[in-house]
Design a protein around this motif. Structure first.
Motif, PDB file in Angstrom:
ATOM      1  N   LEU A   1       0.956  -1.189  -0.108  1.00 33.82           N
ATOM      2  CA  LEU A   1      -0.075  -0.262  -0.079  1.00 33.82           C
ATOM      3  C   LEU A   1       1.021   1.008   0.091  1.00 33.82           C
ATOM      4  O   LEU A   1       0.519   2.371  -0.611  1.00 33.82           O
ATOM      5  N   ASP A   2       1.899   0.932   0.547  1.00 31.47           N
ATOM      6  CA  ASP A   2       2.748   2.385   0.722  1.00 31.47           C
ATOM      7  C   ASP A   2       3.533   2.684  -0.685  1.00 31.47           C
ATOM      8  O   ASP A   2       4.063   3.910  -0.854  1.00 31.47           O
ATOM      9  N   LEU A   3       3.552   1.725  -1.450  1.00 34.94           N
ATOM     10  CA  LEU A   3       4.141   1.693  -2.860  1.00 34.94           C
ATOM     11  C   LEU A   3       3.112   2.548  -3.803  1.00 34.94           C
ATOM     12  O   LEU A   3       2.665   1.739  -4.700  1.00 34.94           O
ATOM     13  N   SER A   4       2.488   3.823  -3.405  1.00 33.20           N
ATOM     14  CA  SER A   4       1.382   4.243  -4.171  1.00 33.20           C
ATOM     15  C   SER A   4       1.780   4.943  -5.641  1.00 33.20           C
ATOM     16  O   SER A   4       2.817   5.165  -5.671  1.00 33.20           O
ATOM     17  N   PRO A   5       0.869   5.060  -6.628  1.00 29.58           N
ATOM     18  CA  PRO A   5       1.316   5.787  -7.776  1.00 29.58           C
ATOM     19  C   PRO A   5       1.732   7.181  -7.712  1.00 29.58           C
ATOM     20  O   PRO A   5       1.231   7.877  -6.584  1.00 29.58           O
ATOM     21  N   SER A   6       2.642   7.667  -8.536  1.00 25.95           N
ATOM     22  CA  SER A   6       2.979   9.038  -8.585  1.00 25.95           C
ATOM     23  C   SER A   6       3.191   9.542  -9.758  1.00 25.95           C
ATOM     24  O   SER A   6       3.371   8.610 -10.914  1.00 25.95           O
ATOM     25  N   ILE A   7       3.052  10.690 -10.115  1.00 29.19           N
ATOM     26  CA  ILE A   7       3.302  11.531 -11.449  1.00 29.19           C
ATOM     27  C   ILE A   7       4.701  11.933 -11.129  1.00 29.19           C
ATOM     28  O   ILE A   7       4.953  12.868 -10.282  1.00 29.19           O
ATOM     29  N   ARG A   8       5.755  11.703 -12.203  1.00 29.84           N
ATOM     30  CA  ARG A   8       7.127  12.267 -12.005  1.00 29.84           C
ATOM     31  C   ARG A   8       7.308  12.849 -13.490  1.00 29.84           C
ATOM     32  O   ARG A   8       7.005  12.352 -14.516  1.00 29.84           O
ATOM     33  N   PRO A   9       8.041  14.198 -13.348  1.00 27.22           N
ATOM     34  CA  PRO A   9       8.438  14.849 -14.439  1.00 27.22           C
ATOM     35  C   PRO A   9       9.644  14.363 -14.945  1.00 27.22           C
ATOM     36  O   PRO A   9      10.510  13.974 -14.363  1.00 27.22           O
ATOM     37  N   LEU A  10       9.790  14.344 -16.381  1.00 24.69           N
ATOM     38  CA  LEU A  10      11.067  13.922 -17.023  1.00 24.69           C
ATOM     39  C   LEU A  10      11.796  14.962 -16.934  1.00 24.69           C
ATOM     40  O   LEU A  10      11.749  16.094 -17.895  1.00 24.69           O
ATOM     41  N   LYS A  11      12.987  14.735 -16.574  1.00 23.20           N
ATOM     42  CA  LYS A  11      13.867  16.013 -16.584  1.00 23.20           C
ATOM     43  C   LYS A  11      14.758  16.049 -17.851  1.00 23.20           C
ATOM     44  O   LYS A  11      15.218  14.900 -18.289  1.00 23.20           O
ATOM     45  N   PRO A  12      15.335  17.207 -18.018  1.00 23.22           N
ATOM     46  CA  PRO A  12      16.150  17.371 -19.271  1.00 23.22           C
ATOM     47  C   PRO A  12      17.438  16.470 -19.129  1.00 23.22           C
ATOM     48  O   PRO A  12      17.992  16.458 -18.109  1.00 23.22           O
ATOM     49  N   GLY A  13      17.692  15.774 -20.170  1.00 23.46           N
ATOM     50  CA  GLY A  13      18.806  14.911 -20.280  1.00 23.46           C
ATOM     51  C   GLY A  13      18.360  13.433 -19.970  1.00 23.46           C
ATOM     52  O   GLY A  13      19.119  12.381 -20.154  1.00 23.46           O
ATOM     53  N   THR A  14      17.234  13.248 -19.651  1.00 20.77           N
ATOM     54  CA  THR A  14      16.641  11.870 -19.407  1.00 20.77           C
ATOM     55  C   THR A  14      16.794  10.966 -20.661  1.00 20.77           C
ATOM     56  O   THR A  14      16.319  11.496 -21.572  1.00 20.77           O
ATOM     57  N   ARG A  15      17.352   9.883 -20.486  1.00 23.79           N
ATOM     58  CA  ARG A  15      17.254   8.808 -21.742  1.00 23.79           C
ATOM     59  C   ARG A  15      16.593   7.678 -21.237  1.00 23.79           C
ATOM     60  O   ARG A  15      16.550   7.062 -20.253  1.00 23.79           O
ATOM     61  N   SER A  16      15.737   6.988 -22.182  1.00 25.81           N
ATOM     62  CA  SER A  16      15.260   5.817 -21.967  1.00 25.81           C
ATOM     63  C   SER A  16      15.045   5.108 -23.216  1.00 25.81           C
ATOM     64  O   SER A  16      14.879   5.626 -24.363  1.00 25.81           O
ATOM     65  N   VAL A  17      14.547   3.707 -23.157  1.00 17.15           N
ATOM     66  CA  VAL A  17      14.351   2.934 -24.113  1.00 17.15           C
ATOM     67  C   VAL A  17      13.017   2.464 -24.057  1.00 17.15           C
ATOM     68  O   VAL A  17      12.559   1.934 -23.185  1.00 17.15           O
TER      69      VAL A  17
END
Length: 800
Positions: free
Chosen positions: A588-604
């Motif tokens: 229950l403590d692992l609740s959903p959140s909205i996170r901004p993508l910071k400049p420089g973020t890379r993902s696949v």
């Protein structure tokens, strides 16, 4: 071999006159008023009845095939050509072939164009100069006709199967039907790829048929595992059954065809016509057909794999331009196999297949195809709750089949009742798999695959593309599988259809699971056993919760598997059943959140229908998405791609888990302290963001949302039930409605808009499922008197 009269009614007068004139020229003593002209008749080759239609052959070749009968006697085969057309030996060979495969056999063959008439001895094939001067001559020939040697009969069959005859098309179609029948079972047969009465129309079928009528000689049907490629190949074969310009021979690569195409053609046609054919004879026949000017033979090779080297080599030879244009191939395989076929092992240079072929990708069901699928299942009495069209999982044909398989055979269905299935994947998938697969070798094989999958997911050396593809398909690298199964065991898995080999981006073999619901069931059991070993004191329980979330987040429909593993864990704890409070609190403590993508973020990112995508957030906040190896990119403004949802997995597991009663254990006293699903739903239901796994296709499966308090996104009722937590609320209210009023009232008093919105959707669905039932009236009352007014007030308060 027998002939069956199929002509209905009298033959045309003019044809009778022409036929009678030819017969009298051959047999002057014959009283033509006593004979019958059969323009259509059937011959039997092996198990295949083949209809001979004289009119159709006249249109194609300019000659009529007519069986002449007198009473119960077969007198002759008449090959009647158009006036003025010269007689040739093809006409004679065709007539002799028909006569020799009939039983009893007509003693003579007459070939005529109205001016010239020739008469031949069926037994010897010799020309009878002057015809038959007397009826006694006919009697002797009848006796001789019964003694035709096997060699003559083989020649007759060879002629009928030749390019100038349409008989080969009927034999090919008969062989295809026989193969498809063998590959078709009932709803709960795990060993057959096709199900009686279940076929989903796909747009790719028409695309493939059009391509076969074009210049390319190899048509590749490709896509992800279990996306429905084999069904498209089957549909192509069946759609061509009535075509005049082609016939399709369906070949199963994983069967006896593995030794080569010609060998399998010989086997299939030999079975169809009841005559042994060698591979060399089959190759000669293929070359003849390929260079003819008649209909096209299409060999459809299903389930081509990396291991089928013999097929690939022969395919390259038989599809060469020098073979001719009347032999084409349809091959069905996973995309990685077609990539290898098209670009070779290096993937840098086009192979001959790339120049000869065209690729047709099979993707998930689009909206139109999904509507057709619902119609097909609706005809079987299977329907879905509103919201199913937004479920990404239901765009995969195997999921629809798995969901429907259990209810189809329910006794209530046999009484004319219908079934309404959940609008998304749920724990029902696991429950049904366990009812369907009970203590059989396939279950043991799936257990081995599940152990290897968990081991592989825990390793840090998995390539990025395998990690991403494993989110959508059960995959195990070959080297990991060898740590858990012997070579013989792996071979048995391949033969049973549980696994198949695909390639990663570096051409390394990876096993994919082919019966996902069974693999998911076994994974949940293994995860439950691992949880039992990991749990102990408070800290161990919290760590076990973290491990559960981490491992299931990387599995296909891991939220369902995670919830099922917790149900299985309860069954393992026979002495003190229940889930500890530290464990549940950690989830229950692992609740959903909205996170901004910071400049420089890379993902696949991995999109099943596209492949790998690389994403970069620039310093100005713009998100750039690019596919490796392709020119161009897509740029998203900061408002479109600047945030991501995080920590959805724990609450998704709880969403599914709360669809059933849950007991909670107090570790200090070793006692069950009550049911926890109402509390879980009351908390998880307050999530300010929609709780569901990220869809593969946002345009198709994206949601309509309303702005709620504090930036919350509330799902729209018009979309139906689209979140597992809402579906679990529906089940809770349906199961506990008499005892749920305090819970409902508490939700109304607290005025949490996200929870009230979800309760409103659940009550709306409950009210509409059986409108005259007391439960529906109860739902309508709570909806109109309490929940909707409380939701309206919560929304209006937030605006103030």
């Amino acid at each position: 071999m027998t002939a069956i009269q199929t002509t209905v009614g009298k033959t045309e007068t003019d044809l009778e006159a022409r036929a009678n004139a030819a017969l009298q020229a051959a047999m002057p003593w014959l009283d033509v008023s006593t004979i019958k002209h059969q323009l259509t008749f059937s011959i039997q080759l092996g198990h295949s009845p083949i209809k001979i239609d004289g009119r159709a052959s006249s249109k194609r070749r300019g000659r009529l095939d007519i069986l002449i009968e007198k009473g119960s006697q077969r007198l002759a085969i008449l090959e009647l050509k158009k006036p003025g057309q010269p007689l040739d030996m093809d006409d004679v060979a065709q007539g002799l072939s028909y006569a020799r495969v009939l039983h009893p056999r007509p003693p003579i063959v007459v070939v005529s164009n109205g001016t010239d008439t020739q008469c031949y001895n069926t037994h010897t094939g010799d020309l009878l100069n002057g015809g038959l001067p007397g009826e006694a001559d006919l009697t002797g020939l009848m006796a001789a006709a019964l003694k035709i040697a096997d060699s003559d009969l083989r020649d007759a069959i060879a002629t009928l199967m030749g390019p100038s005859s349409h008989v080969w098309m009927t034999a090919v179609r008969a062989a295809t039907r026989q193969t498809l029948d063998e590959l078709t079972g009932d709803w709960n047969d795990p060993y057959t790829p096709f199900t009686t009465g279940y076929h989903l129309p796909r747009k790719a079928t028409c695309v493939a048929l059009d391509a076969l009528r074009g210049p390319r000689r190899v048509i590749a049907i490709e896509g992800a595992p279990l996306i429905g490629k084999s069904h498209v190949v089957r549909a192509v074969a069946l759609s061509a059954e009535t075509a005049e310009d082609m016939a399709v021979l369906f070949v199963e690569a994983s069967g006896t065809a593995a030794i080569g195409i010609a060998d399998e053609v010989a086997r299939l046609l030999g079975d169809a016509i009841g005559w042994r054919i060698s591979a060399d004879e089959a190759r000669h026949w293929l070359r003849q057909l390929a260079k003819s000017d008649g209909p096209t033979l299409v060999i459809a090779i299903d389930a081509l794999g990396l291991e089928h080297d013999a097929i690939r080599r022969e395919l390259e030879t038989l599809s060469a331009q020098k073979m001719g244009t009347r032999l084409k191939f349809v091959i069905e395989a996973d995309t990685s196999v077609i990539d290898r076929l098209w670009f070779g092992e290096s993937r840098r240079k086009d192979t001959p297949f790339a120049r000869r072929g065209v690729r047709i990708e099979i993707d998930e069901l689009d909206d139109e195809e999904f509507d057709r699928a619902r119609h097909v299942l609706g005809a079987c009495g299977v329907n879905f709750m509103n919201g199913a069209e937004k479920a990404d999982e239901f765009r995969q044909p195997w999921v629809l089949h798995a969901m429907a398989a259990d209810v189809i055979d329910d006794p209530m269905m046999q009484q004319g009742m219908s079934a309404v299935l959940p609008p998304m994947l749920s724990l029902d998938l696991i429950h049904r798999a366990r009812k369907r697969f009970i203590r059989e070798p396939l279950t043991e094989q799936a257990a081995t695959f599940a152990r290897a999958a968990l081991d592989d997911h825990a390793r840090d050396d998995r390539p990025a593309d395998v990690r991403l593809r494993s989110l959508h398909t059960f995959m195990v690298r070959k080297q990991t599988m060898r740590d858990h199964a012997s070579s013989a065991d792996i071979t048995d898995m391949e033969r049973s259809g549980l696994i198949r080999t695909v390639l990663d981006e570096k051409n390394r073999g990876v096993f994919t699971g082919r019966i996902p619901e069974l693999i998911a069931s076994e994974l949940s059991l293994h995860i439950a056993a691992e949880l039992a070993d990991r749990m102990g004191d408070h800290e161990q329980d919290r760590n076990a919760a973290d491990w559960l979330v981490g491992i299931t987040a990387r599995l296909p429909f891991g939220d369902v598997i995670g919830a099922a593993s917790l149900s299985d864990l309860l069954k393992l704890q026979t002495d003190t059943p229940g889930l500890s409070l530290p464990f549940m609190n950690q989830l229950l403590d692992l609740s959903p959140s909205i996170r901004p993508l910071k400049p420089g973020t890379r993902s696949v990112i991995w999109v099943p229908s596209v492949g790998r995508l690389d994403m970069l957030v620039r310093p100005d906040g713009v998100t750039v998405v690019k596919q490796p190896g392709h020119a161009g990119s897509v740029e998203l403004d900061p408002g479109e791609g600047g945030v991501t949802y995080a920590n959805l997995d724990a609450w998704l597991i709880l969403s599914h888990l709360a669809s059933q009663p849950i007991t909670v254990l107090n570790l200090e006293h070793g006692q069950i302290v009550g049911l926890m699903e109402p509390a879980i739903l009351g908390l998880v239901g307050t999530s300010p963001i929609p709780l569901r796994r990220a869809p593969n296709n946002l345009e198709r499966s994206g949601l309509h949302t309303h702005d709620g308090p504090n930036g919350a996104s509330l799902t729209c009722r018009d979309d139906g039930i689209v979140e597992p937590v809402t579906f679990s609320i529906l089940r809770f209210l349906d199961r506990q409605h008499d005892n749920a009023e305090d819970w409902l009232q508490e939700a109304c008093d607290e005025r949490a808009a996200p929870l009230l919105n979800r309760i409103s959707h659940a009550l709306y669905q409950l009210a509409g499922m059986n409108p005259d039932h007391p439960k529906a009236k109860w739902a309508r009352a709570w909806l109109s008197d309490s929940v909707n007014p409380a939701l309206k007030e919560a929304l209006s308060t937030s605006k103030d």
